[in-house]
Design a protein around this motif. Structure first.
Motif, PDB file in Angstrom:
ATOM      1  N   ALA A   1       0.891  -1.158   0.000  1.00  0.00           N
ATOM      2  CA  ALA A   1       0.000   0.000   0.000  1.00  0.00           C
ATOM      3  C   ALA A   1       0.926   1.204   0.000  1.00  0.00           C
ATOM      4  N   MET A   2       0.928   1.943  -1.102  1.00  0.00           N
ATOM      5  CA  MET A   2       1.892   3.037  -1.213  1.00  0.00           C
ATOM      6  C   MET A   2       1.204   4.400  -1.187  1.00  0.00           C
ATOM      7  N   ASN A   3       1.874   5.319  -0.494  1.00  0.00           N
ATOM      8  CA  ASN A   3       1.372   6.682  -0.477  1.00  0.00           C
ATOM      9  C   ASN A   3       1.650   7.329  -1.833  1.00  0.00           C
ATOM     10  N   ALA A   4       1.055   8.467  -2.066  1.00  0.00           N
ATOM     11  CA  ALA A   4       1.194   9.130  -3.365  1.00  0.00           C
ATOM     12  C   ALA A   4       2.642   9.478  -3.677  1.00  0.00           C
ATOM     13  N   ALA A   5       3.423   9.847  -2.656  1.00  0.00           N
ATOM     14  CA  ALA A   5       4.814  10.229  -2.888  1.00  0.00           C
ATOM     15  C   ALA A   5       5.627   9.074  -3.450  1.00  0.00           C
ATOM     16  N   ASP A   6       5.292   7.839  -3.097  1.00  0.00           N
ATOM     17  CA  ASP A   6       6.004   6.660  -3.593  1.00  0.00           C
ATOM     18  C   ASP A   6       5.362   6.088  -4.853  1.00  0.00           C
ATOM     19  N   GLY A   7       4.268   6.695  -5.296  1.00  0.00           N
ATOM     20  CA  GLY A   7       3.590   6.252  -6.508  1.00  0.00           C
ATOM     21  C   GLY A   7       3.648   7.337  -7.567  1.00  0.00           C
ATOM     22  N   TYR A   8       2.550   8.055  -7.735  1.00  0.00           N
ATOM     23  CA  TYR A   8       2.446   9.139  -8.716  1.00  0.00           C
ATOM     24  C   TYR A   8       1.966  10.392  -8.003  1.00  0.00           C
ATOM     25  N   PRO A   9       2.874  11.159  -7.393  1.00  0.00           N
ATOM     26  CA  PRO A   9       2.460  12.320  -6.612  1.00  0.00           C
ATOM     27  C   PRO A   9       1.641  13.335  -7.411  1.00  0.00           C
ATOM     28  N   ASP A  10       1.926  13.432  -8.707  1.00  0.00           N
ATOM     29  CA  ASP A  10       1.206  14.374  -9.559  1.00  0.00           C
ATOM     30  C   ASP A  10       0.096  13.692 -10.360  1.00  0.00           C
ATOM     31  N   GLY A  11      -0.140  12.421 -10.079  1.00  0.00           N
ATOM     32  CA  GLY A  11      -1.154  11.671 -10.803  1.00  0.00           C
ATOM     33  C   GLY A  11      -0.596  11.022 -12.054  1.00  0.00           C
ATOM     34  N   GLN A  12      -1.414  10.199 -12.685  1.00  0.00           N
ATOM     35  CA  GLN A  12      -1.088   9.518 -13.941  1.00  0.00           C
ATOM     36  C   GLN A  12      -2.400   9.428 -14.719  1.00  0.00           C
ATOM     37  N   PRO A  13      -2.727  10.474 -15.473  1.00  0.00           N
ATOM     38  CA  PRO A  13      -4.036  10.552 -16.134  1.00  0.00           C
ATOM     39  C   PRO A  13      -4.390   9.351 -16.996  1.00  0.00           C
ATOM     40  N   ARG A  14      -3.417   8.766 -17.712  1.00  0.00           N
ATOM     41  CA  ARG A  14      -3.715   7.613 -18.574  1.00  0.00           C
ATOM     42  C   ARG A  14      -4.272   6.443 -17.781  1.00  0.00           C
ATOM     43  N   ALA A  15      -3.933   6.379 -16.490  1.00  0.00           N
ATOM     44  CA  ALA A  15      -4.394   5.274 -15.647  1.00  0.00           C
ATOM     45  C   ALA A  15      -5.537   5.692 -14.731  1.00  0.00           C
ATOM     46  N   GLY A  16      -5.994   6.935 -14.844  1.00  0.00           N
ATOM     47  CA  GLY A  16      -7.065   7.408 -13.971  1.00  0.00           C
ATOM     48  C   GLY A  16      -6.597   7.699 -12.564  1.00  0.00           C
ATOM     49  N   ILE A  17      -5.287   7.857 -12.370  1.00  0.00           N
ATOM     50  CA  ILE A  17      -4.723   8.142 -11.053  1.00  0.00           C
ATOM     51  C   ILE A  17      -4.625   9.645 -10.880  1.00  0.00           C
ATOM     52  N   GLN A  18      -5.216  10.156  -9.805  1.00  0.00           N
ATOM     53  CA  GLN A  18      -5.188  11.583  -9.522  1.00  0.00           C
ATOM     54  C   GLN A  18      -4.073  11.895  -8.534  1.00  0.00           C
ATOM     55  N   ALA A  19      -3.642  13.130  -8.507  1.00  0.00           N
ATOM     56  CA  ALA A  19      -2.637  13.566  -7.541  1.00  0.00           C
ATOM     57  C   ALA A  19      -3.127  13.227  -6.138  1.00  0.00           C
ATOM     58  N   GLY A  20      -2.268  12.629  -5.340  1.00  0.00           N
ATOM     59  CA  GLY A  20      -2.620  12.292  -3.966  1.00  0.00           C
ATOM     60  C   GLY A  20      -3.197  10.905  -3.774  1.00  0.00           C
ATOM     61  N   ASP A  21      -3.475  10.157  -4.853  1.00  0.00           N
ATOM     62  CA  ASP A  21      -4.053   8.813  -4.710  1.00  0.00           C
ATOM     63  C   ASP A  21      -3.052   7.834  -4.108  1.00  0.00           C
ATOM     64  N   SER A  22      -3.499   7.071  -3.109  1.00  0.00           N
ATOM     65  CA  SER A  22      -2.737   5.933  -2.605  1.00  0.00           C
ATOM     66  C   SER A  22      -3.049   4.745  -3.498  1.00  0.00           C
ATOM     67  N   LEU A  23      -2.047   3.896  -3.726  1.00  0.00           N
ATOM     68  CA  LEU A  23      -2.199   2.742  -4.608  1.00  0.00           C
ATOM     69  C   LEU A  23      -1.906   1.461  -3.861  1.00  0.00           C
ATOM     70  N   VAL A  24      -2.528   0.379  -4.292  1.00  0.00           N
ATOM     71  CA  VAL A  24      -2.291  -0.944  -3.712  1.00  0.00           C
ATOM     72  C   VAL A  24      -1.892  -1.876  -4.843  1.00  0.00           C
ATOM     73  N   PHE A  25      -0.809  -2.622  -4.640  1.00  0.00           N
ATOM     74  CA  PHE A  25      -0.384  -3.615  -5.613  1.00  0.00           C
ATOM     75  C   PHE A  25      -0.304  -4.984  -4.948  1.00  0.00           C
ATOM     76  N   ALA A  26      -0.764  -6.008  -5.665  1.00  0.00           N
ATOM     77  CA  ALA A  26      -0.544  -7.405  -5.297  1.00  0.00           C
ATOM     78  C   ALA A  26       0.424  -7.942  -6.339  1.00  0.00           C
ATOM     79  N   ILE A  27       1.562  -8.474  -5.893  1.00  0.00           N
ATOM     80  CA  ILE A  27       2.669  -8.809  -6.785  1.00  0.00           C
ATOM     81  C   ILE A  27       3.160 -10.233  -6.521  1.00  0.00           C
ATOM     82  N   LYS A  28       3.445 -10.963  -7.578  1.00  0.00           N
ATOM     83  CA  LYS A  28       4.108 -12.265  -7.492  1.00  0.00           C
ATOM     84  C   LYS A  28       5.439 -12.126  -8.192  1.00  0.00           C
TER      85      LYS A  28
END
Length: 198
Positions: free
Chosen positions: A165-192
């Protein structure tokens, strides 16, 4: 509660490959493995399971955020992971959880890896990218991805299933419009972690 299962292809970005490139943006232009005896590689499986997880078993990780919560069940040999988000979910500090420890080599900070992953936006619980959906792993150098993704994988062992579970600073602090990620969004990844490829 929003259950983000792999079948939610409608919320995926039209070109998932472009997001993988965004994850690896600003990385090294060369993805060739280093030469010499120090560069070991581990063969990696060539597919990611696409089946929706069966049953409603206990999640392997549950985390309350500053708002909302998330629970994660990692992938298996035959099914994709399950990420349930009580939105909006946000964290102030990136947190990593090893769901299932692998038995392979330890992944170096600058390794090139092969992984299966699912990315979920904590703001609304939508899946914004998934190699599980595509059925094929992604390969990239860890020093070319967002900080939260690197924190989740470096130091783990090959074969491990990990959630972050990553805070925006460790993800996309300014967002990533192509992915629908807005500035400040926290992201969750499940990884193998399938292998070290370079």
């Amino acid at each position: 509660m929003n259950s983000s299962r792999i079948s939610m292809s409608g919320v995926l970005v039209a070109s998932a490959a472009s997001l993988v490139l965004a994850l690896t943006a600003c990385g090294s232009e060369s993805s060739a493995p280093t030469s010499g005896s120090a560069a070991q590689t581990t063969p990696a499986p060539s597919t990611c399971p696409t089946a929706v997880p069966e049953g409603d078993g206990e999640p392997e990780w549950t985390l309350s955020g500053t708002t909302g919560s998330v629970s994660v069940t990692g992938s298996t040999e035959s099914s994709a992971p399950l990420v349930d988000v009580e939105a909006p979910f946000a964290v102030t500090e990136t947190q990593v959880e090893t769901l299932q420890a692998g038995t392979g080599e330890v992944v170096a900070d600058d390794a090139e890896v092969s992984v299966c992953y699912m990315g979920v936006n904590g703001r609304d619980g939508s899946v914004f990218d998934s190699s599980y959906e595509r059925g094929a792993p992604a390969e990239f150098p860890l020093d070319g991805v967002v900080a939260g993704f690197q924190k989740a994988i470096a130091g783990q062992t090959v074969g491990s299933t990990v959630a972050v579970a990553m805070n925006a600073a460790d993800g996309y602090p300014d967002g990533q419009p192509r992915a629908g990620i807005q500035a400040g969004d926290s992201l969750v990844f499940a990884i193998k972690i399938l292998g070290v490829t370079g």
